[in-house]
Design a protein around this motif. Sequence first.
Motif, mmCIF file in Angstrom:
data_model
loop_
_atom_site.group_PDB
_atom_site.id
_atom_site.type_symbol
_atom_site.label_atom_id
_atom_site.label_comp_id
_atom_site.label_asym_id
_atom_site.label_seq_id
_atom_site.Cartn_x
_atom_site.Cartn_y
_atom_site.Cartn_z
ATOM 1 N N HIS A 1 8.859 8.200 2.922
ATOM 2 C CA HIS A 1 8.280 7.200 3.820
ATOM 3 C C HIS A 1 7.159 7.916 4.549
ATOM 4 C CE1 HIS A 1 8.934 3.991 7.206
ATOM 5 N NE2 HIS A 1 7.674 4.095 6.821
ATOM 6 N N ILE A 2 5.951 7.445 4.366
ATOM 7 C CA ILE A 2 4.775 8.069 4.971
ATOM 8 C C ILE A 2 4.269 7.181 6.101
ATOM 9 C CG2 ILE A 2 2.451 8.955 4.578
ATOM 10 C CD1 ILE A 2 3.175 9.022 1.576
ATOM 11 N N ILE A 3 4.026 7.788 7.239
ATOM 12 C CA ILE A 3 3.384 7.071 8.344
ATOM 13 C C ILE A 3 1.992 7.668 8.527
ATOM 14 C CG2 ILE A 3 3.492 6.436 10.775
ATOM 15 C CD1 ILE A 3 6.493 6.843 10.674
ATOM 16 N N VAL A 4 0.983 6.812 8.549
ATOM 17 C CA VAL A 4 -0.390 7.287 8.700
ATOM 18 C C VAL A 4 -0.974 6.786 10.018
ATOM 19 C CG1 VAL A 4 -0.842 7.480 6.228
ATOM 20 C CG2 VAL A 4 -1.325 5.325 7.388
ATOM 21 N N GLY A 5 -1.858 7.595 10.576
ATOM 22 C CA GLY A 5 -2.565 7.231 11.799
ATOM 23 C C GLY A 5 -3.855 8.016 11.886
ATOM 24 N N ARG A 6 -4.653 7.707 12.876
ATOM 25 C CA ARG A 6 -5.934 8.410 13.031
ATOM 26 C C ARG A 6 -5.736 9.907 13.199
ATOM 27 N NH1 ARG A 6 -6.537 3.935 16.163
ATOM 28 N NH2 ARG A 6 -6.089 5.085 18.082
ATOM 29 N N GLU A 7 -4.591 10.310 13.744
ATOM 30 C CA GLU A 7 -4.363 11.732 14.014
ATOM 31 C C GLU A 7 -3.706 12.467 12.845
ATOM 32 O OE1 GLU A 7 -2.173 11.914 17.666
ATOM 33 O OE2 GLU A 7 -3.596 10.634 18.732
ATOM 34 N N GLY A 8 -3.516 11.785 11.709
ATOM 35 C CA GLY A 8 -2.919 12.450 10.551
ATOM 36 C C GLY A 8 -1.823 11.610 9.930
ATOM 37 N N HIS A 9 -0.846 12.281 9.325
ATOM 38 C CA HIS A 9 0.249 11.544 8.697
ATOM 39 C C HIS A 9 1.562 12.295 8.907
ATOM 40 C CE1 HIS A 9 -0.344 14.562 5.512
ATOM 41 N NE2 HIS A 9 0.916 14.296 5.167
ATOM 42 N N ALA A 10 2.658 11.571 8.750
ATOM 43 C CA ALA A 10 3.994 12.167 8.822
ATOM 44 C C ALA A 10 4.766 11.759 7.583
ATOM 45 C CB ALA A 10 4.720 11.693 10.080
ATOM 46 N N SER A 11 5.474 12.704 6.984
ATOM 47 C CA SER A 11 6.292 12.462 5.800
ATOM 48 C C SER A 11 7.768 12.615 6.185
ATOM 49 C CB SER A 11 5.936 13.465 4.699
ATOM 50 O OG SER A 11 6.991 13.576 3.752
ATOM 51 N N PHE A 12 8.543 11.568 5.910
ATOM 52 C CA PHE A 12 9.988 11.660 6.194
ATOM 53 C C PHE A 12 10.626 12.779 5.389
ATOM 54 C CE2 PHE A 12 9.375 8.031 8.601
ATOM 55 C CZ PHE A 12 10.554 7.504 9.101
ATOM 56 N N ARG A 13 10.181 12.942 4.152
ATOM 57 C CA ARG A 13 10.708 14.015 3.312
ATOM 58 C C ARG A 13 10.339 15.366 3.917
ATOM 59 N NH1 ARG A 13 14.578 13.502 -0.228
ATOM 60 N NH2 ARG A 13 13.567 11.645 -1.083
ATOM 61 N N GLY A 14 9.101 15.514 4.338
ATOM 62 C CA GLY A 14 8.665 16.767 4.936
ATOM 63 C C GLY A 14 9.375 17.078 6.238
ATOM 64 N N LEU A 15 9.731 16.019 6.994
ATOM 65 C CA LEU A 15 10.430 16.197 8.263
ATOM 66 C C LEU A 15 11.947 16.272 8.083
ATOM 67 C CD1 LEU A 15 8.395 13.633 10.412
ATOM 68 C CD2 LEU A 15 8.288 16.119 10.588
ATOM 69 N N GLN A 16 12.385 16.249 6.829
ATOM 70 C CA GLN A 16 13.806 16.309 6.470
ATOM 71 C C GLN A 16 14.580 15.135 7.075
ATOM 72 O OE1 GLN A 16 15.083 20.301 7.605
ATOM 73 N NE2 GLN A 16 14.302 21.141 5.678
ATOM 74 N N LEU A 17 13.925 13.975 7.107
ATOM 75 C CA LEU A 17 14.578 12.750 7.562
ATOM 76 C C LEU A 17 15.094 11.940 6.384
ATOM 77 C CD1 LEU A 17 12.061 11.697 10.365
ATOM 78 C CD2 LEU A 17 14.340 12.663 10.666
ATOM 79 N N LEU A 18 14.869 12.447 5.176
ATOM 80 C CA LEU A 18 15.396 11.829 3.960
ATOM 81 C C LEU A 18 16.146 12.872 3.161
ATOM 82 C CD1 LEU A 18 12.654 9.437 2.509
ATOM 83 C CD2 LEU A 18 14.973 8.841 3.168
#
Length: 236
Positions: free
Chosen positions: A219-236
Motif C-alpha cells: 500500500h503506497i501513500i504519495v504526497g508532495r513530500e514523498g511517499h510511504a510504503s507499508f511494506r517498507g514500514l513493515q506494516l504488511l
Amino acid sequence: MSEDDSGFAEAAAQPHYHGHRDRLRQRFRDGGHEALQDYELLELLLFSPIKRADTKPIAKALIARFGSFAEVLAAPPARLKEVRGVGDRVVDDLKLAHAAAERFLRVKVQGKRVLSSWSAVLDYVRTAMAFSDREEFRILFLDKKNALIADEVQQRGTVDHTPVYPREVLKRALELSASAIVLVHNHPSGDPTPSRADIQMTNQIAEIAKPLGIVLHDHIIVGREGHASFRGLQLL
C-alpha cells in the motif's frame, strides 16, 4: 523616413519579450529541460496560449502560488484561474502537459512486472496523484507474473478522506482474475505518513484477500513530500 530609419522604428516597436522568447527556446534546444528553472519551463508552455504578453510574471506567480512546476500542472483548474492572466486556454495547455506526462509514465509500467519496475511505478503514481487537492484511492491489479493488467481509480473523496470498501476492492480483483494487488492513495496535506485509519483499512483488505488467493503486495501513500510504503514500514 529612410529605409534604415524605418527598420529601426520597426525593431523599436517590438515587445520587450520578443527576443526573450527566442533566447529561451534556444536554451531549451541546446540544454533540454535541465538547462531551465521551473518558471522558465513554465514560460515555454505559456508561449502558445499567451501570444501577446510577457509570460514570465505569470509563470513566476504560478510557481509562487503552487510551489513547483509539477504542482502547477496538477493544480485544479479553478485554483489556476485565481492567478491573474490565467484563463481557459492556459488551463487547457497546462492540463494537456500533465496528461501527456501521466500517459508517458503509464506506458512505462503497463504490462511490465511491477515489482521489478518499482521506481517507474512510483514515478507514475506520484505524477498522477501526489499533487491532487482531493484524496484518491487507486488499485494496481497484477497477474500471476506480477505484470500490471489494470490500473483503476476506485474512489475519489475529500481533502482528507476517501471511502474505501474492502469487499468491493476484492470483488473487482476477482472480476479481473488478478492474483495480486497494490493499493495506492494520496495525502493532499503533503505528508505521506499512514494514519490509523489507513492501517486498519489495509489490514482488512489483506485479511479478506488471503483466503481468496490474492496477494496484497503493498500500500503506497504519495504526497508532495514523498511517499510511504507499508511494506517498507513493515506494516504488511
